[in-house]
Design a protein around this motif. Sequence first.
Motif, PDB file in Angstrom:
ATOM      1  N   GLY A  27      -2.839  -1.754  -4.737  1.00  0.00           N
ATOM      2  CA  GLY A  27      -2.110  -2.979  -4.407  1.00  0.00           C
ATOM      3  C   GLY A  27      -3.033  -4.184  -4.384  1.00  0.00           C
ATOM      4  N   GLY A  28      -4.248  -3.995  -3.886  1.00  0.00           N
ATOM      5  CA  GLY A  28      -5.230  -5.073  -3.866  1.00  0.00           C
ATOM      6  C   GLY A  28      -5.698  -5.457  -5.256  1.00  0.00           C
ATOM      7  N   ILE A  29      -5.899  -4.458  -6.110  1.00  0.00           N
ATOM      8  CA  ILE A  29      -6.295  -4.734  -7.495  1.00  0.00           C
ATOM      9  C   ILE A  29      -5.174  -5.481  -8.219  1.00  0.00           C
ATOM     10  CG2 ILE A  29      -6.800  -3.647  -9.716  1.00  0.00           C
ATOM     11  CD1 ILE A  29      -8.344  -1.502  -8.130  1.00  0.00           C
ATOM     12  N   ALA A  30      -3.939  -5.045  -8.016  1.00  0.00           N
ATOM     13  CA  ALA A  30      -2.800  -5.719  -8.655  1.00  0.00           C
ATOM     14  C   ALA A  30      -2.696  -7.162  -8.190  1.00  0.00           C
ATOM     15  CB  ALA A  30      -1.507  -4.964  -8.340  1.00  0.00           C
TER      16      ALA A  30
ATOM     17  N   VAL B 148      -1.672   7.701 -15.149  1.00  0.00           N
ATOM     18  CA  VAL B 148      -1.683   8.124 -16.552  1.00  0.00           C
ATOM     19  C   VAL B 148      -3.116   8.272 -17.057  1.00  0.00           C
ATOM     20  CG1 VAL B 148      -1.128   7.373 -18.907  1.00  0.00           C
ATOM     21  CG2 VAL B 148       0.593   7.236 -17.101  1.00  0.00           C
ATOM     22  N   VAL B 149      -3.972   7.294 -16.777  1.00  0.00           N
ATOM     23  CA  VAL B 149      -5.362   7.365 -17.223  1.00  0.00           C
ATOM     24  C   VAL B 149      -6.081   8.525 -16.531  1.00  0.00           C
ATOM     25  CG1 VAL B 149      -7.571   6.138 -17.203  1.00  0.00           C
ATOM     26  CG2 VAL B 149      -5.507   4.950 -17.883  1.00  0.00           C
TER      27      VAL B 149
ATOM     28  N   ARG C  72       0.830  -1.196   0.000  1.00  0.00           N
ATOM     29  CA  ARG C  72       0.000   0.000   0.000  1.00  0.00           C
ATOM     30  C   ARG C  72       0.863   1.245   0.000  1.00  0.00           C
ATOM     31  NH1 ARG C  72      -3.183  -0.599   5.560  1.00  0.00           N
ATOM     32  NH2 ARG C  72      -4.782  -0.146   4.040  1.00  0.00           N
ATOM     33  N   MET C  73       0.319   2.268  -0.676  1.00  0.00           N
ATOM     34  CA  MET C  73       0.928   3.592  -0.636  1.00  0.00           C
ATOM     35  C   MET C  73       0.043   4.504   0.224  1.00  0.00           C
ATOM     36  SD  MET C  73       3.699   3.574  -2.442  1.00  0.00           S
ATOM     37  CE  MET C  73       4.112   5.092  -3.208  1.00  0.00           C
TER      38      MET C  73
ATOM     39  N   VAL D  74       0.243  -1.006 -12.061  1.00  0.00           N
ATOM     40  CA  VAL D  74      -1.144  -0.585 -11.835  1.00  0.00           C
ATOM     41  C   VAL D  74      -1.182   0.867 -11.381  1.00  0.00           C
ATOM     42  CG1 VAL D  74      -3.207  -0.973 -10.418  1.00  0.00           C
ATOM     43  CG2 VAL D  74      -1.965  -2.911 -11.357  1.00  0.00           C
ATOM     44  N   ARG D  75      -0.268   1.257 -10.514  1.00  0.00           N
ATOM     45  CA  ARG D  75      -0.229   2.646 -10.038  1.00  0.00           C
ATOM     46  C   ARG D  75       0.083   3.618 -11.166  1.00  0.00           C
ATOM     47  NH1 ARG D  75       2.381  -0.043  -5.425  1.00  0.00           N
ATOM     48  NH2 ARG D  75       0.836   0.008  -3.760  1.00  0.00           N
ATOM     49  N   VAL D  76       1.066   3.271 -11.998  1.00  0.00           N
ATOM     50  CA  VAL D  76       1.431   4.138 -13.123  1.00  0.00           C
ATOM     51  C   VAL D  76       0.269   4.247 -14.107  1.00  0.00           C
ATOM     52  CG1 VAL D  76       2.947   4.320 -15.148  1.00  0.00           C
ATOM     53  CG2 VAL D  76       3.912   3.782 -12.911  1.00  0.00           C
TER      54      VAL D  76
END
Length: 66
Positions: free
Chosen positions: A21-24, A40-41, A14-15, A34-36
Motif C-alpha cells: 500500500g505504501g509503494i502504491a 504474479v511476479v 494495508r493487508m 501492485v498487490r496482484v
Amino acid sequence: MTTSRPFVRSRHDRMIAGVLGGIARRFGWSSGLVRVLFVVVSIASAAFPGIIVYLLLWLLMPEESR
C-alpha cells in the motif's frame, strides 16, 4: 517542481504490514494492482523470492506518521 513522497508503510491501505500500500501510494498507483503484480511476479519467477523481499521491506520501511 513536485515534491516526492517518501517510501513509508501505509497505516490505512494495508493487508498485512502496509508495504505494498505504501509503494502504491508513493507512485500514485492502485494498491490492488501492485498487490496482484507482486503475487504474479513472485509466483512466475524463482529468482524473485517474494516473501523474503516483503519481510525485508517490512523491516526497512518506516511506518507512516499519524
